[in-house]
Design an enzyme around this catalytic site. Sequence first.
Site, PDB file in Angstrom:
ATOM      1  N   ASP A 170       0.818  -1.131   0.096  1.00 49.08           N
ATOM      2  CA  ASP A 170       0.089   0.065  -0.037  1.00 49.08           C
ATOM      3  C   ASP A 170       0.751   1.361   0.118  1.00 49.08           C
ATOM      4  O   ASP A 170       2.177   1.186   0.151  1.00 49.08           O
ATOM      5  CB  ASP A 170      -0.747  -0.074   1.335  1.00 49.08           C
ATOM      6  CG  ASP A 170      -2.100   0.603   1.056  1.00 49.08           C
ATOM      7  OD1 ASP A 170      -2.288   1.473   0.105  1.00 49.08           O
ATOM      8  OD2 ASP A 170      -3.302   0.299   1.802  1.00 49.08           O
ATOM      9  N   ASP A 231     -10.582   3.006  -3.441  1.00 48.67           N
ATOM     10  CA  ASP A 231     -11.061   1.623  -2.830  1.00 48.67           C
ATOM     11  C   ASP A 231     -12.358   1.335  -3.385  1.00 48.67           C
ATOM     12  O   ASP A 231     -13.200   2.251  -3.227  1.00 48.67           O
ATOM     13  CB  ASP A 231     -10.955   1.868  -1.304  1.00 48.67           C
ATOM     14  CG  ASP A 231      -9.379   1.883  -0.748  1.00 48.67           C
ATOM     15  OD1 ASP A 231      -8.653   1.952  -1.785  1.00 48.67           O
ATOM     16  OD2 ASP A 231      -9.445   1.758   0.216  1.00 48.67           O
TER      17      ASP A 231
HETATM   18  C1  GLA Z   1      -6.082   1.323   1.414  1.00 44.47           C
HETATM   19  C2  GLA Z   1      -6.086   0.304   0.153  1.00 44.47           C
HETATM   20  C3  GLA Z   1      -7.124  -0.698   0.680  1.00 44.47           C
HETATM   21  C4  GLA Z   1      -6.926  -1.396   1.840  1.00 44.47           C
HETATM   22  C5  GLA Z   1      -6.655  -0.243   3.021  1.00 44.47           C
HETATM   23  C6  GLA Z   1      -6.240  -0.963   4.286  1.00 44.47           C
HETATM   24  O1  GLA Z   1      -7.247   2.089   1.551  1.00 44.47           O
HETATM   25  O2  GLA Z   1      -6.383   1.078  -0.964  1.00 44.47           O
HETATM   26  O3  GLA Z   1      -7.365  -1.621  -0.418  1.00 44.47           O
HETATM   27  O4  GLA Z   1      -5.869  -2.202   1.744  1.00 44.47           O
HETATM   28  O5  GLA Z   1      -5.761   0.498   2.655  1.00 44.47           O
HETATM   29  O6  GLA Z   1      -6.040  -0.048   5.381  1.00 44.47           O
END
Ligand code: GLA
Length: 426
Positions: A170, A231
């Site tokens: 990430d 997301d």
């Molecule tokens: C980000 C990523 C998600 C997830 C969260 C976890 O938002 O894009 O897919 O992994 O972090 O905290």
Amino acid sequence: MKLRNGDQRPDCVPVLLFLALVLCRVFGARALNNGLARTPTMGWLHWERFVCNLNCREEPDSCISEQLFMQMAELMVSDGWKNAGYEYLCIDDCWMAPQRDSQDRLQADPQRFPGGIRRLANFVHSKGLKLGIYADVGNKTCAGFPGSFGYYDLDAQTFADWGVDLLKFDGCHCDSIEHLENGYKYMSLALNRTGRSIVYSCEWPLYLLPFHKPNYTNIRQYCNHWRNFYDISDSWQSIQHILDWTSLHQEEIVDVAGPGGWNDPDMLVIGNFGLSWDQQVTQMALWAVMAAPLLMSNDLRQISPEAKALLQNKDVIAINQDPLGKQGYRLRKEKDIEVWERPLSNLAWAVALRNLQEIGGPRSYSIAVVSLGHGVACNPGCFITQLLPVKRELGFYEWTSDLTTQVNPTGTALFQLDASKMVLKN
Ligand code: GLA
């Protein structure tokens, strides 16, 4: 990952060779191809459904714990997921203890993962599955757990020692774009250096979004897949945003995808709460057309037979996993209908017709087959099979004919066009 060996010219003067070696090392061009993700990765990832639930006392069945992953591993085997191709069982954020150990290694939270990750990996491997894990290029993960900045080699080696097979990396809490980009590259090389085969799932372009256009050719040289957009959530609006973003940027992203490196529109949320049946069909059909990693985030202990059948649909998975490895694209949009198509191996094409309307009932739509697949998908004719929402063999179509179908509001009709079957018939 397309990490190619740089050309070495034996006649180069030594100083130039030395410089080239240093530059290659810094910029990664000499790193080796990891040979993974020749087709889009398939598996399960905890984030969308289980988020960062740390409360094992009150919610033992849905907190992020080894029990959750062991149960999912059992079900992936017993309920046909593994046979359908879902192989990687992936941990997302919130698995870690709040601090590194005395040797600076990341460690799993001891209450929630009492056996540690290595034992969990052994268990997952004993089921014939692979284990994915999560870390962050910056100082902290998005949920505030220890980040990998300053520890890339150590963390890569720790994951390799544990037997991890995939890393989702990430991009939260990185203090500059330079650190972000160098960190993503460095971790790719660090994973390669461990000698273990570890799929590298990046979010690099997503974190560049507010700043500048990603250099996808470069990203592809380091990552097996890469998230481009925000997301996913369990809602139709979220699916629509992802599809709209993808078609808007298809000129930049479609041609970059191929065996070893894929655009990642994020998890499948089929089998949860937010999508109607038709919307679930749309997600499955379009994720297949987009050659997207198929990482489900749902509760395999409680999933409807319909959602399970959709996620395990062999014909649709075969489109997603087609060995030609070309990503599909939106061909046209008219009167709230979108036509998407994807070239497949053996002269076949996948075609998806989406009804964007959120009003009314099923809509009839006709398309001249000659307009599909650059005019060759159905030339001189083709055999058409409808795959979704239900499978129906529609039969032989001449190149002058129209494909007519009905599509429900927010739903999708998915077809496969086989010119080769036509050739066989003649
Ligand atoms: C980000 C990523 C998600 C997830 C969260 C976890 O938002 O894009 O897919 O992994 O972090 O905290």
